[in-house]
Scaffold this motif. Structure first.
Motif, PDB file in Angstrom:
ATOM      1  N   THR A   1      46.840 -45.597 -14.003  1.00 11.07           N
ATOM      2  CA  THR A   1      46.637 -46.934 -14.557  1.00 11.07           C
ATOM      3  C   THR A   1      46.689 -46.916 -16.075  1.00 11.07           C
ATOM      4  O   THR A   1      47.293 -47.797 -16.702  1.00 11.07           O
TER       5      THR A   1
ATOM      6  N   PRO B   1      52.822 -57.357 -11.314  1.00 12.53           N
ATOM      7  CA  PRO B   1      52.471 -57.203  -9.891  1.00 12.53           C
ATOM      8  C   PRO B   1      51.630 -55.956  -9.626  1.00 12.53           C
ATOM      9  O   PRO B   1      50.944 -55.880  -8.599  1.00 12.53           O
ATOM     10  N   TYR B   2      51.664 -54.989 -10.553  1.00 10.64           N
ATOM     11  CA  TYR B   2      50.881 -53.756 -10.402  1.00 10.64           C
ATOM     12  C   TYR B   2      49.408 -54.064 -10.127  1.00 10.64           C
ATOM     13  O   TYR B   2      48.753 -53.383  -9.321  1.00 10.64           O
TER      14      TYR B   2
ATOM     15  N   GLN C   1      37.503 -51.879 -13.040  1.00 13.07           N
ATOM     16  CA  GLN C   1      38.359 -50.792 -12.553  1.00 13.07           C
ATOM     17  C   GLN C   1      38.163 -49.546 -13.418  1.00 13.07           C
ATOM     18  O   GLN C   1      38.580 -49.548 -14.584  1.00 13.07           O
TER      19      GLN C   1
ATOM     20  N   ARG D   1      41.645 -61.519  -8.998  1.00 19.89           N
ATOM     21  CA  ARG D   1      42.873 -61.990  -8.347  1.00 19.89           C
ATOM     22  C   ARG D   1      42.798 -63.460  -7.946  1.00 19.89           C
ATOM     23  O   ARG D   1      43.813 -64.149  -7.923  1.00 19.89           O
TER      24      ARG D   1
ATOM     25  N   GLU E   1      48.069 -56.566  -8.646  1.00 13.42           N
ATOM     26  CA  GLU E   1      47.779 -57.220  -7.379  1.00 13.42           C
ATOM     27  C   GLU E   1      47.290 -56.231  -6.322  1.00 13.42           C
ATOM     28  O   GLU E   1      46.694 -56.623  -5.327  1.00 13.42           O
ATOM     29  N   ASN E   2      47.531 -54.946  -6.547  1.00 12.25           N
ATOM     30  CA  ASN E   2      47.118 -53.913  -5.588  1.00 12.25           C
ATOM     31  C   ASN E   2      45.726 -53.348  -5.871  1.00 12.25           C
ATOM     32  O   ASN E   2      45.245 -52.494  -5.130  1.00 12.25           O
ATOM     33  N   LEU E   3      45.104 -53.789  -6.940  1.00  7.14           N
ATOM     34  CA  LEU E   3      43.787 -53.278  -7.313  1.00  7.14           C
ATOM     35  C   LEU E   3      42.695 -54.212  -6.809  1.00  7.14           C
ATOM     36  O   LEU E   3      42.904 -55.415  -6.654  1.00  7.14           O
ATOM     37  N   ASN E   4      41.518 -53.659  -6.564  1.00  7.55           N
ATOM     38  CA  ASN E   4      40.382 -54.458  -6.104  1.00  7.55           C
ATOM     39  C   ASN E   4      39.853 -55.339  -7.225  1.00  7.55           C
ATOM     40  O   ASN E   4      39.994 -55.015  -8.410  1.00  7.55           O
ATOM     41  N   ASP E   5      39.220 -56.439  -6.864  1.00  4.80           N
ATOM     42  CA  ASP E   5      38.591 -57.299  -7.859  1.00  4.80           C
ATOM     43  C   ASP E   5      37.444 -56.560  -8.545  1.00  4.80           C
ATOM     44  O   ASP E   5      36.810 -55.677  -7.971  1.00  4.80           O
TER      45      ASP E   5
ATOM     46  N   SER F   1      45.916 -64.167 -10.605  1.00  5.46           N
ATOM     47  CA  SER F   1      46.673 -63.234  -9.776  1.00  5.46           C
ATOM     48  C   SER F   1      47.695 -62.468 -10.615  1.00  5.46           C
ATOM     49  O   SER F   1      48.406 -63.042 -11.438  1.00  5.46           O
ATOM     50  N   GLY F   2      47.738 -61.146 -10.415  1.00  5.36           N
ATOM     51  CA  GLY F   2      48.706 -60.318 -11.123  1.00  5.36           C
ATOM     52  C   GLY F   2      48.406 -60.122 -12.588  1.00  5.36           C
ATOM     53  O   GLY F   2      49.312 -59.868 -13.394  1.00  5.36           O
TER      54      GLY F   2
END
Length: 199
Positions: free
Chosen positions: A70, A54-55, A64, A11, A57-61, A15-16
């Motif tokens: 997802t 934007p989906y 994944q 991010r 942006e809610n996930l951790n760095d 970002s995003g």
């Protein structure tokens, strides 16, 4: 397309953006269609995608692990842009193994050649840990496994001896915060061939 696709988030830098790695290779070209940027190698084969949404942006760095939500979201975007959906093989690749034999590598004084029972088969894995020995239960990362840091495990050869994966340490499994020498030795109750966690 069935593959060992890996999803990463960064991010701070992007970002995003969801970065999907299909193959570890040098990028040579890219093509953007809508929210999807396909990345190609020198042979013009797709080695990954960058998805803008934007989906993410809610996930951790970091890496994944896939979940149904997802994967469905990513495939919806890929198909909309005209690319093939990603299929994830659910077969566990991080499993409990039993070291049946452990012999010194013929061309190394610190590597060992192990025959490891992983439930459905016995595989050969070369291991450099000083605490490896026969009659131990361990965590085997078979080809196609993805470690918690996002590293893809593949079959390889170490000093001329084939190795079908690797045996894992607590650090490599991210069970501890600081590196520690040696592989993780499991207790006798661990079931051979059972998933250790995830895939």
């Amino acid at each position: 397309m069935s593959c060992s696709a890996r999803l990463f988030i960064n991010r701070k830098a992007f970002s995003g953006v969801g970065m999907i790695v299909l193959k570890d290779a040098a990028p040579a070209a890219s093509e953007t269609i809508g929210e999807v940027c396909a990345i190609y190698d020198l042979k013009h084969e797709i080695i990954g995608y960058n998805l803008i949404s934007p989906y993410f942006e809610n996930l951790n760095d970091g890496y994944q692990p896939w979940n149904d939500e997802t994967l469905a979201f990513v495939n919806e975007k890929l198909i909309k842009a005209g690319f093939a959906a990603i299929e994830i093989d659910p077969t566990p690749r991080l499993v409990v193994g039993y070291v049946k034999t452990c012999e010194t590598h013929p061309d190394s004084d610190h590597l060992h050649v192990c025959q490891v029972d992983v439930g459905q088969e016995c595989v050969q894995i070369v291991c450099g840990a000083a605490n490896i020995a026969a009659n131990q239960k361990v965590v085997a990362a078979l080809p196609g496994a993805v470690l918690p840091d996002g590293r893809l495990i593949e079959a390889s050869a170490l000093r001329g001896v084939d190795s079908a994966g690797m045996l894992c340490s607590e650090w490599e499994l991210r069970l501890i915060d600081e590196p520690k020498r040696g592989i993780l030795i499991l207790d006798d109750q661990a079931e051979i061939g059972s998933p250790f966690f995830g895939r």
